[in-house]
Each structure stands twice: as structure tokens, then as C-alpha cells.
Design a protein around this motif. Structure first.
Motif, PDB file in Angstrom:
ATOM      1  N   GLY A   9      -8.047-100.033  56.403  1.00 18.45           N
ATOM      2  CA  GLY A   9      -7.481-100.980  57.360  1.00 18.45           C
ATOM      3  C   GLY A   9      -8.537-101.502  58.314  1.00 18.45           C
ATOM      4  O   GLY A   9      -9.678-101.046  58.319  1.00 18.45           O
ATOM      5  N   ARG A  38       5.012-101.183  54.984  1.00 20.48           N
ATOM      6  CA  ARG A  38       4.365-101.507  56.253  1.00 20.48           C
ATOM      7  C   ARG A  38       5.400-101.524  57.360  1.00 20.48           C
ATOM      8  O   ARG A  38       6.594-101.762  57.127  1.00 20.48           O
ATOM      9  N   VAL A  95       1.168-101.357  60.456  1.00 14.28           N
ATOM     10  CA  VAL A  95       0.618-100.127  59.905  1.00 14.28           C
ATOM     11  C   VAL A  95       1.086-100.045  58.457  1.00 14.28           C
ATOM     12  O   VAL A  95       2.284-100.180  58.175  1.00 14.28           O
ATOM     13  N   TYR A  96       0.149 -99.852  57.560  1.00 13.56           N
ATOM     14  CA  TYR A  96       0.447 -99.789  56.135  1.00 13.56           C
ATOM     15  C   TYR A  96       0.434 -98.340  55.668  1.00 13.56           C
ATOM     16  O   TYR A  96      -0.492 -97.583  55.976  1.00 13.56           O
ATOM     17  N   TYR A  97       1.466 -97.987  54.914  1.00 14.79           N
ATOM     18  CA  TYR A  97       1.626 -96.633  54.415  1.00 14.79           C
ATOM     19  C   TYR A  97       1.723 -96.650  52.896  1.00 14.79           C
ATOM     20  O   TYR A  97       2.380 -97.519  52.325  1.00 14.79           O
ATOM     21  N   GLY A 118      -0.901 -93.517  57.308  1.00  9.45           N
ATOM     22  CA  GLY A 118      -0.885 -94.927  57.678  1.00  9.45           C
ATOM     23  C   GLY A 118      -2.248 -95.431  58.088  1.00  9.45           C
ATOM     24  O   GLY A 118      -3.086 -94.674  58.586  1.00  9.45           O
ATOM     25  N   THR A 119      -2.462 -96.724  57.875  1.00 10.30           N
ATOM     26  CA  THR A 119      -3.695 -97.369  58.307  1.00 10.30           C
ATOM     27  C   THR A 119      -3.336 -98.724  58.920  1.00 10.30           C
ATOM     28  O   THR A 119      -2.510 -99.460  58.376  1.00 10.30           O
ATOM     29  N   GLN A 120      -3.957 -99.031  60.047  1.00 13.18           N
ATOM     30  CA  GLN A 120      -3.619-100.231  60.794  1.00 13.18           C
ATOM     31  C   GLN A 120      -4.315-101.452  60.194  1.00 13.18           C
ATOM     32  O   GLN A 120      -5.531-101.425  59.949  1.00 13.18           O
ATOM     33  N   THR A 122      -4.698-105.470  61.214  1.00 16.92           N
ATOM     34  CA  THR A 122      -4.460-106.468  62.247  1.00 16.92           C
ATOM     35  C   THR A 122      -5.080-107.784  61.809  1.00 16.92           C
ATOM     36  O   THR A 122      -6.265-107.832  61.491  1.00 16.92           O
TER      37      THR A 122
END
Length: 125
Positions: A9, A38, A95-97, A118-120, A122
Motif C-alpha cells: 500500500g 476494502r 484499507v485493503y484486506y 490490512g494495508t492502506q 490513499t
């Protein structure tokens, strides 16, 4: 038990690209369906893309909002699932999971047993 770890991310301008990775460990990867979800601030978690393993291939599924822009892929040897995101838009900010469940694909987050941290992502306008 399955452990999932996302990475990749970051901050990107609209129109840019990112590739997320989800490394899986634990049980044999090939018997699990995988999904990316997400969650944006103040919104419910939503389905993005996923697949079911099926023999040598598998079926992939995409939310309408990401079709033609996002691509899910997997490397069996590395037990890793990727999410290539192109032509990113500010509304993709979330946030993607990644998630896993035995055997069969589902687009409902309630059906998944295992989740990464999770990873952000933006996307600036």
C-alpha cells in the motif's frame, strides 16, 4: 490455520498504479478461495476481487467498480496473491484486506475465516 500478510500500500496520485501482495502461510494454499476487500472511513467493508482455485486454473471475480482497472493474480509456488491496481481514483482510497476461506469463492466478507492486517491505499486527486 492460515496466516495472511498484506504489503504494497501507499500514497499515489489519481491515475497511478499500485500492486498489493498477500503472502499466505499455514495450510495448503491451493484449497482456499481468496478475496480482496476494502474499507473506507465510515463505510462498510466491501468486496473488490477474488478467486476460487479450480484444478489448474480457477475463476476470478471483480466488483463492477474495479473491472478493467484491477487484476488479481496468484503465484502458487510463493503462496502469494497479488492485486494490481491501475488508473486509481480517489474513491479507491481505503484499507485493503486479503482474506481466505476454504474451497469456494464468496463476495461476502462474513464468509471469510482468515484475514490479513490490512494495508492502506490513499489516492490523491
Amino acid at each position: 490455520q492460515v496466516q495472511l500478510v498484506e504489503s504494497g500500500g501507499g500514497l499515489v496520485q489519481a491515475g497511478g498504479s499500485l500492486r498489493l501482495s498477500c503472502a499466505a502461510s499455514g495450510r495448503t494454499f491451493s484449497t482456499y478461495a481468496m478475496g480482496w476487500f476494502r474499507q473506507a472511513p465510515g463505510k462498510e467493508r466491501e468486496f473488490v476481487t477474488g478467486f476460487s482455485w479450480s484444478g489448474s486454473g480457477g475463476s476470478t471475480y471483480y466488483a463492477d467498480s474495479v473491472k478493467g482497472r484491477f487484476t488479481i493474480s496468484r503465484d502458487r509456488a510463493k503462496n502469494t496473491v497479488y492485486l494490481q491496481m491501475n488508473n486509481l481514483k480517489p474513491e479507491d482510497t481505503a484499507v485493503y484486506y486479503c482474506a481466505a476461506r476454504p474451497l469456494y469463492f464468496s463476495d461476502s466478507s462474513d464468509d471469510y475465516d482468515y484475514w490479513g492486517q490490512g494495508t492502506q491505499v490513499t489516492v490523491s486527486s
